[in-house]
Design a protein around this motif. Sequence first.
Motif, mmCIF file in Angstrom:
data_model
loop_
_atom_site.group_PDB
_atom_site.id
_atom_site.type_symbol
_atom_site.label_atom_id
_atom_site.label_comp_id
_atom_site.label_asym_id
_atom_site.label_seq_id
_atom_site.Cartn_x
_atom_site.Cartn_y
_atom_site.Cartn_z
ATOM 1 N N ASP A 39 4.335 2.796 3.450
ATOM 2 C CA ASP A 39 4.735 3.286 2.122
ATOM 3 C C ASP A 39 6.159 2.865 1.773
ATOM 4 O O ASP A 39 6.851 3.544 1.013
ATOM 5 N N TYR B 190 -9.085 -0.145 7.518
ATOM 6 C CA TYR B 190 -8.340 0.393 6.376
ATOM 7 C C TYR B 190 -6.850 0.196 6.600
ATOM 8 O O TYR B 190 -6.367 0.189 7.731
ATOM 9 N N TYR C 127 -9.473 -1.640 2.033
ATOM 10 C CA TYR C 127 -10.517 -1.438 3.035
ATOM 11 C C TYR C 127 -11.264 -2.758 3.248
ATOM 12 O O TYR C 127 -12.257 -3.038 2.578
ATOM 13 N N SER D 231 -3.795 -0.125 -4.526
ATOM 14 C CA SER D 231 -2.850 -1.002 -3.835
ATOM 15 C C SER D 231 -2.652 -2.294 -4.612
ATOM 16 O O SER D 231 -3.519 -2.703 -5.389
ATOM 17 N N LYS E 105 -2.620 8.065 -0.885
ATOM 18 C CA LYS E 105 -4.012 8.467 -1.067
ATOM 19 C C LYS E 105 -4.957 7.278 -1.213
ATOM 20 O O LYS E 105 -6.162 7.458 -1.253
ATOM 21 N N GLY E 106 -4.391 6.084 -1.342
ATOM 22 C CA GLY E 106 -5.231 4.911 -1.544
ATOM 23 C C GLY E 106 -5.122 3.949 -0.392
ATOM 24 O O GLY E 106 -4.715 4.294 0.718
ATOM 25 N N GLY E 107 -5.511 2.700 -0.636
ATOM 26 C CA GLY E 107 -5.421 1.696 0.408
ATOM 27 C C GLY E 107 -6.366 0.540 0.186
ATOM 28 O O GLY E 107 -7.115 0.484 -0.795
ATOM 29 N N THR F 286 0.844 -1.200 0.000
ATOM 30 C CA THR F 286 0.000 0.000 0.000
ATOM 31 C C THR F 286 0.873 1.241 0.000
ATOM 32 O O THR F 286 0.874 2.021 0.953
ATOM 33 N N SER G 245 -3.438 1.815 4.633
ATOM 34 C CA SER G 245 -2.953 2.726 3.599
ATOM 35 C C SER G 245 -1.461 2.937 3.761
ATOM 36 O O SER G 245 -0.839 2.403 4.689
#
Length: 550
Positions: free
Chosen positions: A214, A184, A170, A448, A166-168, A162, A186
């Motif tokens: 990240d 979540y 869920y 992701s 800004k994303g992820g 991930t 991210s």
Amino acid sequence: MIGYENDGAEIEYMKYDLSGAYAPLASAIAVSSDSMLIKGTGASQTFTVSASALQSDKPIKITAPAGFSVSPAELPYNAENAEVTVTNTSTKKGTYGKLVLRSGSARAYVHLWGEGTPLERKDISSNQNIAVEGSDGAEVAEADGFVPDMSKGYTVEFRAKTSDLKGGVYPYFLTNDGLGFKGYVSGEGMGKYNSTSELSISNPYMVSGSFYNDDEEYHTYRYAVTPDKRVFIYRDGLAIDTVRMADLGGQADWTDETGDYVENLVKNPGFEGEWDWSASRNIVTDIEGWNVNPFDQYNSTQTIANCEIDNVQDYDNHALEVRRYMWSDGWAAGEISQVVDVAPNETYSFSALAKGGLKDDGTILGSLRIREVQDSEKGKNISVTSDEFETYATDYTTSAECKQLRISCYLERDKWGASISALTVDNVKLMGKSRSYKQMVGYTNVGSDIEYFTYDLTGAYAPSVSEISDNTAIGDIESSDNGVKVYVDNGYVYVTGVSDDAVAVLYDLSGKMLERRELSNGNGLALPYKGVFIVKVNEYGKSNSYKVMY
């Protein structure tokens, strides 16, 4: 002479005895043991009860605390050596409560300690994968095979990279009782949802609490759901958090079907369920079924207080108590809330027993509030107007767009030095149409890379890698290989034999982090209550774990 006057009372009898001055026969409930330690989830122990001189129309009612069950729940008034079985129903590593036996004004108590069974470890990565490469989500419904047996629990796991901040991913899962979970993961971290509110989870293994997702690497996330509806959360084999599903409001889109009329839709309406206390912050941080906001004793504090209302709800009864911090203006209202799923265009009846929240000049600062989650401008406020208990009630009709209501116990802030009585609330009730739920598990994905997403319906399993080493001991610990000493003194844990850069993390036996503290200047960690705790000491990139008893 002897006699009486009667002004509207019902008299069963009045007698006298001229042979002497006598005390009445002593009403008593005798128990064979006043404390019990029950080791293992689902394990049981028994004790016996004998009664004397109780009223014949008052059977002995037995009430178990949260985390335990009792059978039978009622005994006759003349019970003699009657056997009572208590079962530890909790998966928490440590549970305490007080069993109450009552008949009329007679009382007896049994103190209970429970130790939960550790989750069995199992690798489920080779199970059927429901992830689709490059997809933005997938779901398995009840009709497609997601039918958990909640006497065993179930496990959900995925492995993903991930890196996109800004994303992820869920993940979500839900059973037909309406208790579910949405989380979540991210690039910035991981967390959970209480309805529309995003609640972050701190990394207990890093001083900053960060996860650094990240890092362009794949990480494995597991959610083990136990029969007592807790979610044990793991990352890369390490325990991160434990969540009561009842504490979290569901997602509005989990149901569109209206169910039956229900007498009370509120979870833990009498505040007799579990709660978690932080000694270092002097506040209750978590209340079963409710969301606590904020966590700041210099703004407001909340406790689950003993509160006698009548002979049935006596001093063993509990109520929510919210207080303002006097020596500060504060920065927010103290609010204890719960999200309840409701149907559009339906009328619901709300009521609660409440008192307090009044400034000494009569200013009203306490209230009970109803807000639509989908449109917070819609709702009702009920002011609490007395320092004596009163029942406050109202009806509320939901709008055409409403799917959830937020019920709040609300104490507004005032000025520095203001004298404000505690807002006390009990017996919260919301009557009306329920919602129907369909069981499902799945995820949505925003940017992701998911290697796999799978589940196992045979039980709630810990991953094959344990977060706590086995070389632990109870009490003061002198480690012969590293010279570290961990000991308890006056309610605090202290660690010696480490550098000023070392960090200690305190956990309860459920694996929940209670406090993190740098060990410079001889700092200690406050123990919130009597019991067994785990202390993880991190130094020079290595960590050792110890058990301490207080």
